[in-house]
Enzyme design. Structure first.
Site, short mmCIF file in Angstrom:
data_model
loop_
_atom_site.label_atom_id
_atom_site.label_comp_id
_atom_site.label_asym_id
_atom_site.label_seq_id
_atom_site.Cartn_x
_atom_site.Cartn_y
_atom_site.Cartn_z
CB CYS A 258 39.60 32.71 41.87
SG CYS A 258 38.25 33.87 41.68
CG HIS B 185 40.15 33.25 46.64
ND1 HIS B 185 41.31 33.63 46.02
CD2 HIS B 185 39.15 33.77 45.91
CE1 HIS B 185 41.04 34.37 44.96
NE2 HIS B 185 39.71 34.48 44.88
CD GLU C 21 43.83 31.81 47.83
OE1 GLU C 21 43.15 30.77 47.77
OE2 GLU C 21 43.62 32.80 47.10
N1 GLN Z 1 37.10 38.05 38.28
C1 GLN Z 1 38.43 37.59 38.13
C2 GLN Z 1 38.73 37.19 36.67
O1 GLN Z 1 37.84 37.13 35.89
C3 GLN Z 1 38.74 36.43 39.05
C4 GLN Z 1 38.60 36.87 40.48
C5 GLN Z 1 39.55 36.21 41.42
O2 GLN Z 1 40.51 35.53 41.04
N2 GLN Z 1 39.35 36.46 42.70
O3 GLN Z 1 39.84 36.96 36.34
#
Ligand code: GLN
Length: 205
Positions: A84, A176, A178
Site C-alpha cells: 500500500c 494488505h 499482513e
Molecule cells: N492512502 C495512503 C497513501 O496514499 C495509503 C493507504 C495505506 O497504506 N493503507 O499513502
C-alpha cells in the site's frame, strides 16, 4: 542464504508494521524494527515497507536520512516488500505528483485510487505465482496505473487495475496481506529472498 532463519527489517516509522512482524514471525522469519539509520545498517536478508500514509513516511525517511541508503541497498539487490503506502514509495512515479520517493520499481502508482468513500474493501483474486484465491484488503489503496518496463511484472488485477507487481527481488501489493490469516504472500516474499543472491549471507560475516 544460509539455513538460518531469514532476518527481515521492518520499517517502523508509521503505519501497519506490527502486523507484518507478526506475519513474518509466523512464517519462520526473524524481524527487527527500523526506526533510524543505525537500525537499517543491521545485517538483514530483506526489508518490508508497510502501509500507512506515504507522505508521512516519506517525510520521516528524508528527515532521518534513510531515503538514500534504502534506495541504494535496494538497487544493490536487497529484497523488499512494500504494501500500500510501501508500494507508493517504491513506485518510480506517482500520478499527478511526480517522483522523489524510493522510486526503485518501474511503475506509476495512483494514490487513493478508489476514491475516499470507496477506499476500503475486501475481495479475493488471483496473484500470479502465489494462488488463485488470495484474500485482499484494500484501505484507501493505490493501484498501479502504468508498468514502465518489462522487468516489472504485473502479478494481480482487480477491477481492471494492477494491484500487485514484482521486479526482480522487489514485491509490491496495493492490498494488505499482513491483515488476516493467509500467510501465502509473506511466504512468497521469503521464497524470493531464498532465491536471491546466495552470497549475501557471507558478506554479512
Ligand atoms: N492512502 C495512503 C497513501 O496514499 C495509503 C493507504 C495505506 O497504506 N493503507 O499513502
Amino acid at each position: 542464504m544460509s539455513m538460518a532463519k531469514p532476518v527481515i527489517g521492518v520499517l517502523a516509522l508509521q503505519g501497519a508494521f506490527i502486523e507484518h512482524e507478526e506475519m513474518l514471525r509466523k512464517t519462520g522469519a526473524e524481524t527487527f524494527e527500523i526506526r533510524q539509520l543505525a537500525d537499517f545498517m543491521r545485517p538483514k536478508d530483506g526489508l518490508v515497507i508497510p502501509g500507512g500514509e506515504s507522505t508521512t513516511q516519506l517525510k520521516l525517511l528524508r528527515e532521518l536520512g534513510l531515503l538514500e541508503p534504502i534506495r541504494e541497498e535496494i538497487r544493490r539487490g536487497l529484497p523488499v516488500f512494500g504494501t500500500c503506502a510501501g508500494l507508493i514509495l517504491l513506485a518510480k512515479s506517482v500520478e499527478s505528483e511526480g517522483s522523489g520517493r524510493i522510486a526503485t520499481m518501474n511503475m506509476e502508482a495512483c494514490r487513493n485510487a478508489y476514491g475516499r468513500q470507496l477506499g476500503s474493501f475486501t475481495t479475493v483474486a488471483a496473484v500470479e505465482g502465489i494462488g488463485p484465491d488470495i484474500p485482499m484488503t484494500f484501505i484507501r489503496a493505490p493501484y498501479i496505473s502504468k508498468i514502465g518496463s518489462k522487468e516489472c511484472k504485473p502479478l494481480a488485477i482487480v477491477d481492471g487495475h494492477i494491484v500487485a507487481a514484482r521486479q526482480g527481488a522487489q514485491l509490491a501489493t496495493a492490498f494488505h496481506p499482513e491483515l488476516g490469516s493467509d500467510t501465502r504472500v509473506h511466504r512468497y516474499f521469503l521464497k524470493m529472498i531464498a532465491e536471491s543472491t546466495p552470497s549475501s549471507a557471507e558478506e554479512k560475516g
